[in-house]
Design an enzyme around this catalytic site. Sequence first.
Site, PDB file in Angstrom:
ATOM      1  N   TYR A 104     -13.569   5.261 -14.123  1.00 19.55           N
ATOM      2  CA  TYR A 104     -13.571   4.024 -13.335  1.00 19.55           C
ATOM      3  C   TYR A 104     -14.035   2.846 -14.186  1.00 19.55           C
ATOM      4  CZ  TYR A 104     -14.547   0.942  -9.349  1.00 19.55           C
ATOM      5  OH  TYR A 104     -14.564  -0.115  -8.459  1.00 19.55           O
ATOM      6  N   ASP A 141       0.858  -1.182   0.000  1.00 19.08           N
ATOM      7  CA  ASP A 141       0.000   0.000   0.000  1.00 19.08           C
ATOM      8  C   ASP A 141       0.890   1.227   0.000  1.00 19.08           C
ATOM      9  OD1 ASP A 141      -2.385   1.601   0.192  1.00 19.08           O
ATOM     10  OD2 ASP A 141      -3.337  -0.092   1.193  1.00 19.08           O
TER      11      ASP A 141
END
Length: 253
Positions: free
Chosen positions: A159, A36
Amino acid sequence: MDIAGSAALVTGAASGLGAATAAALAARGATVYGLDLDKAVAAAGDLPEGVRLLAADVTDEEQVRAALAEIDADGAELRLAVNCAGIAPSARILGRRGPHDLDLFRAVVNVNLIGTFNVMRLVAESIARHEPDAHGQRGLVVNTASIAAFEGQVGQIAYAASKAGVAGMTVTAARDLAQFGIRVVTVAPGIVDTPMMAGFTEDVRAGLAASVTFPQRLARPEEYARLVTMIAEHDYLNGETIRMDGALRMTAR
């Protein structure tokens, strides 16, 4: 494949789908390395036993290679990778302030599609170095699309395009990596109760839940994680995009 005793890489592992998947794989006996961003890793709380977070941007080749080098240095055999990292800003092609910002579109595609491809290609190289099992299998890559890949709503153009790209890579990736004994499967979730949903009011959340055919609720990250473990243990699943959406078909709004 046998999850226990394997090493797994999970992106976006500090929260949401990634955190749930990392925990589920660790509970099954895997050694899990979660990737991350720096800020997300720094803000992460207590981790489940068997999960270690590494700071890396999935769009950066050198950072991903450095994370894979750490896994190799630990002597772990990487067999499974799950791509959960993603972003979902909203903007229309043409809105009140003018046309869709091109840099925003690039950013969404860069993280969701190029980031997924970057991790997939590099982990495939790592997995291919390990010996196959008795059936010639070396490992598995699970990518995350969305039902927006098929029914993107108003404001989801970037998206939807990025997630359609993820779904579109699935069969070709499975064919490309078959010679190395690596399977590729994509999960296309519906509406999942992740931190991305935290900004919505209870009324909005209830409305979203009511739009699901059955069960009429938001999906839980743990259900995504359970599906990943099932895919890992089901050796004949390959080259497929699986919808996890309660039979939801998204409307225009």
